[in-house]
Design a protein around this motif. Structure first.
Motif: not given
Ligand code: HSE
Length: 418
Positions: A219-220, A333-335, A381-386, A411-413
């Protein structure tokens, strides 16, 4: 006088910390419950305790192997040790009451299996929002089809810290220290501050609300660790409060969107006025609209009150039936869906137009800036930049976005170049 068929509760208590001692005190004075603490298992024998010495042992087997003890109340800090105690007790047909949200959230599958196999009650109302009876309400009252959403402040410590910072101008460190002194915080306060305690609680609520059994790591979530003075200035200017909110919302396709994130709240949200260690939960139902539960979410006596209520329920053999899991189609769980978010970050940056549909840009000075936009949930969910230290992400008050922007895959990064 207790009725003839009422079960007498002979309790083996694990833990004599803030909650354990409060429970012991309450049971000493409350005789109507037909419950007595027979033995208390503690970790440190040499610590001075405010109860007769013969009550205490350091050997778990003195409680678990005692046939006269029919109820184990588990109020210890160590989630791994708690799991061993609880699984041993359930397999030996001792009823269990636990407040250990981390242990429960991380072992839901195994604990469900143990309850199925041994038909032994396992109750844990105090694990979510302490004194607020939210689990039993979700379990017994709200039908899955009618339950549209839950949003709540479920961690008392972070709410206490945010309140003390906003109202008394305390530093984060000073506010955390006070929360620890008051006995609200976990012994590892990172669990509170980083949103882990809140996501553990949300995980448990999801099971009782929608039959959705998930692990906390699925869960985010984040906590209040990266919030910045710039965010507080923005909130003040707009008349918002910043709160750490756990939420779950049924989407049109029947799946459930769930996450724990800081959120700006407007005055018209009932959670806006939830302060200090209080918790609040809004349950949105199809016919009844919104209902609001409010109460103390941390501390010895509020938590003991929920343990007491579970003990009381054991007298008439109450068990959770896990109705949404057994008799209805559990919700997945909604993706993917879209959220309105505010993101602030340090220094020069490249506004992530490819990530967001940017609605507004805001700057309190030229060192820290923020953007408000719509983001795809899978990007969170998939990225950790935030989650990086110099970045804070806060949901806007109307978090769910109906409008779906055209977002390019990127890619957000790459976008956040300081
Ligand atoms: N540390 C938890 C909180 C205790 O602050 O909410 C109650 O679960």
């Amino acid at each position: 006088m207790p009725e003839q068929n009422e079960t007498k509760l002979n309790i083996g208590l694990f833990g004599f910390g803030v909650v354990g001692e409060s429970l012991y005190r309450v049971l000493q004075t409350n005789k109507s419950l037909n419950a007595q603490v027979r033995k208390v298992c503690i970790k440190h024998a040499d610590k001075k305790r405010n109860a007769p010495a013969e009550l205490f042992t350091t050997d778990p087997q003195d409680l678990l192997r005692d046939d006269n003890i029919n109820v184990i109340v588990e109020l210890i800090d160590d989630a791994d040790a708690a799991y061993l105690i609880v699984s041993d007790a359930l397999s030996n047909k001792k009823s269990v009451v636990s407040a250990n949200k981390k242990m429960i959230a991380e072992h839901q599958d195994e604990l469900l299996e143990l309850q199925r196999t041994y038909h032994t009650p396992f109750l844990y109302e105090s694990a979510c929002c302490a004194s607020i009876p939210v689990i039993r309400n979700l379990e017994e009252y709200y039908d899955n089809d009618l339950l549209q959403g839950i949003s709540g402040i479920v961690n008392g410590s972070t709410n206490y810290i945010l309140t003390r910072i906003a109202e008394d101008g305390l530093t984060f460190e000073a506010a955390l220290k006070l929360a620890q002194q008051e006995g609200f915080a976990e012994s590892n306060p990172a669990l509170d501050v980083e949103g882990i305690d809140a996501v553990n609680k949300l995980t448990i609520l999801l099971t009782h609300a929608y039959g959705t059994v998930a692990l906390p790591k699925e869960i985010v979530h984040t906590g209040i660790q990266n919030l910045h003075a710039h965010d507080a200035t923005y909130a003040k200017e707009k008349g918002y409060e910043i709160k750490l909110v756990a939420q779950a919302k049924k989407l049109e396709d029947g799946s459930v969107a769930a996450f724990v994130l800081p959120q700006f709240l407007k005055k018209d949200n009932q959670l806006y006025n939830v302060k200090n260690e209080y918790n609040g939960v809004i349950i949105e139902s199809g016919l009844a609209d919104k209902q609001f539960f409010y109460g103390k979410g941390a501390g010895g006596f509020p938590t003991a009150s929920a343990v007491l209520s579970d003990l009381s329920a054991l007298r008439y053999d109450y068990k959770y039936e896990y109705k949404k899991l057994r008799y209805q189609e559990p919700a997945a769980l909604a993706q993917d869906f879209y959220l309105r978010v505010y993101v602030s970050f340090d220094g020069l940056f490249h506004v992530p137009h490819e990530l967001f549909e940017v609605i507004e840009e805001w700057s309190s000075n030229n060192k820290r800036c923020s953007v408000i936009g719509i983001i795809r949930f899978s990007k969170l969910k998939d990225e950790s930049w935030w989650k990086k230290k110099n970045t804070s992400l806060i949901l806007m008050p109307d978090a769910f976005a109906d409008f779906v922007p055209e977002l390019k895959e990127s890619s957000a990064s790459e976008m956040f170049m300081v």
